[in-house]
Motif scaffolding. Structure first.
Motif, PDB file in Angstrom:
ATOM      1  N   UNK A  94      35.297  34.336  41.336  1.00 13.30           N
ATOM      2  CA  UNK A  94      36.267  34.430  42.428  1.00 13.30           C
ATOM      3  C   UNK A  94      37.680  34.092  41.958  1.00 13.30           C
ATOM      4  N   UNK A  95      37.794  33.199  40.985  1.00 14.80           N
ATOM      5  CA  UNK A  95      39.117  32.877  40.442  1.00 14.80           C
ATOM      6  C   UNK A  95      39.712  34.095  39.737  1.00 14.80           C
ATOM      7  N   UNK A  96      38.878  34.819  38.991  1.00 15.56           N
ATOM      8  CA  UNK A  96      39.354  36.030  38.325  1.00 15.56           C
ATOM      9  C   UNK A  96      39.694  37.115  39.336  1.00 15.56           C
ATOM     10  N   UNK A  97      38.883  37.244  40.389  1.00 13.80           N
ATOM     11  CA  UNK A  97      39.168  38.230  41.434  1.00 13.80           C
ATOM     12  C   UNK A  97      40.510  37.940  42.096  1.00 13.80           C
ATOM     13  N   UNK A  98      40.743  36.676  42.392  1.00 16.73           N
ATOM     14  CA  UNK A  98      41.990  36.301  43.055  1.00 16.73           C
ATOM     15  C   UNK A  98      43.188  36.572  42.149  1.00 16.73           C
ATOM     16  N   UNK A  99      43.059  36.229  40.876  1.00 16.96           N
ATOM     17  CA  UNK A  99      44.165  36.431  39.942  1.00 16.96           C
ATOM     18  C   UNK A  99      44.488  37.905  39.772  1.00 16.96           C
ATOM     19  N   UNK A 100      43.450  38.751  39.811  1.00 22.80           N
ATOM     20  CA  UNK A 100      43.651  40.187  39.633  1.00 22.80           C
ATOM     21  C   UNK A 100      43.973  40.889  40.949  1.00 22.80           C
ATOM     22  N   UNK A 101      43.949  40.155  42.047  1.00 24.74           N
ATOM     23  CA  UNK A 101      44.232  40.748  43.349  1.00 24.74           C
ATOM     24  C   UNK A 101      43.126  41.661  43.845  1.00 24.74           C
ATOM     25  N   UNK A 102      41.882  41.348  43.453  1.00 24.94           N
ATOM     26  CA  UNK A 102      40.748  42.185  43.845  1.00 24.94           C
ATOM     27  C   UNK A 102      40.257  41.748  45.221  1.00 24.94           C
ATOM     28  N   UNK A 103      40.133  42.695  46.128  1.00 23.77           N
ATOM     29  CA  UNK A 103      39.603  42.418  47.457  1.00 23.77           C
ATOM     30  C   UNK A 103      38.455  43.383  47.739  1.00 23.77           C
TER      31      UNK A 103
END
Length: 359
Positions: A297-306
């Protein structure tokens, strides 16, 4: 002990080679960097999957590089675009290896070219880690360089059949409904063979004609043939149409569905199928640890993945983890041969997002 006789010129050449031997490096490896490749959909309806996977891989490698890399080497990601046809994709992958050599493939999307990419990995002796695949080559195929995280459609269908065979089935008769394509037809052959091995007779397989799926006619036909188990290897839209049509003629067989064909509204199936829908998934929520989910989830947030497509992103994360763990285990002396040996020796390896891995 064997002895060899060299001329002065031959001995000089051997000494020169031995002096250079320690500087010979694996493809994609330099003193400063390690390049790895992936194969992703960039355009079309699957582009969102490719964007998410690229975001996870890039973010993971960026975090490693920010801490100094692995033994002083930075990780670089190269992306080849999934081709418009099954023939174009392996060509693009080979072009990347020729123009910008990579050490390994990391979570490439090989849907539709599963067999071709596995063969390419074998031909080029390049490790392929955690490819996203529906049909991992099975049977007698030797795939020393391909390391799959999850079972495919064929394996999931066979496991479901083994379970279904233990149920109370008055007619013990199965039918397979499947999507078009050689990979699906090969899976059907395996499913029919497994049906016979567990004591189920089979009706003739039914191939889904694109845009011409007559669910009503199929339901009536299979009911008339006294089928009490349906293995469904198709899309979610066709599955829902079949369930509705079957319910309309009061025919409620057990329906076995590998994960790729499970529609989002499966829980809206007719009440007559309560307890009759058997689904297979290669991994479960229970396999995910709080730490693994937090890292993803940290990587998703950093990459702006929703949004969704978590399965493909978990595959990318696990592939990156396997790559970096292997590189750490090898030290500075990196080779594909050593990396393959590392992967082959893994036992009960925890990714935090999947079942424990052993190859």
């Amino acid at each position: 002990m064997p002895r060899y006789k060299f001329s002065p010129n031959e001995l000089s050449a051997l000494i020169a080679y031995l002096k250079r031997l320690e500087f010979e490096m694996a493809p994609g490896v330099s003193n400063e960097t390690i390049r790895v490749g992936t194969l992703l959909p960039v355009n079309g309806p699957m582009a969102v999957i490719g964007q998410g996977m690229k975001g996870i891989l890039s973010g993971y490698f960026d975090a490693i590089n920010a801490r100094g890399g692995i033994y002083g080497r930075k990780l670089e990601l190269r992306v080849a675009e999934l081709g418009e046809s099954p023939q174009a994709t392996p060509t693009r992958a080979r072009r990347l290896m020729e123009e910008d050599p990579v050490f390994a493939w990391v979570s490439p999307v090989i849907l539709g070219v599963d067999k071709e990419m596995a063969e390419l990995a074998e031909q080029e002796a390049i490790p392929m880690v955690a490819p996203l695949s529906l049909f991992p080559p099975g049977g007698a195929a030797i795939n020393r360089y391909s390391f799959y995280l999850f079972s495919g459609v064929r394996e999931q269908a066979e496991i479901l059949l083994e379970y279904a065979a233990t149920l109370s089935l008055p007619n013990r008769r199965a039918a397979v409904i499947h999507a078009p394509g050689d990979a699906f037809r090969e899976a059907v052959q395996a499913v029919v063979a497994r049906s016979k091995s567990v004591g189920l007779s089979t009706a003739d397989p039914i191939e889904i004609a694109p845009g011409r799926f007559d669910a009503g006619a199929i339901a009536y036909r299979l009911k008339d043939q006294r089928v009490d188990v349906v293995v469904f290897l198709g899309g979610g839209t066709e599955l829902q149409a079949l369930l509705s049509a079957a319910d309309a003629v009061t025919w409620h067989p057990f329906v076995l569905v590998p994960c790729f064909g499970v529609p989002g509204d499966i829980f809206a199936a007719p009440a007559g199928f309560a307890g009759k829908l058997l689904l297979a998934f290669p991994t479960l929520a229970a396999d995910q640890s709080p730490e693994g989910l937090a890292a993803l989830n940290a990587l998703r947030a950093k990459a702006g993945i929703t949004g969704g497509h978590l399965a493909s992103q978990m595959t990318a994360y696990s592939a990156a983890l396997l790559l970096t763990e292997g590189l750490k285990a090898m030290g500075r002396d990196v080779s594909r041969k050593k990396f393959v040996a590392f992967l082959e020796g893994l036992y009960e390896f925890e990714t935090g997002l999947t079942h424990r891995l052993s190859f």
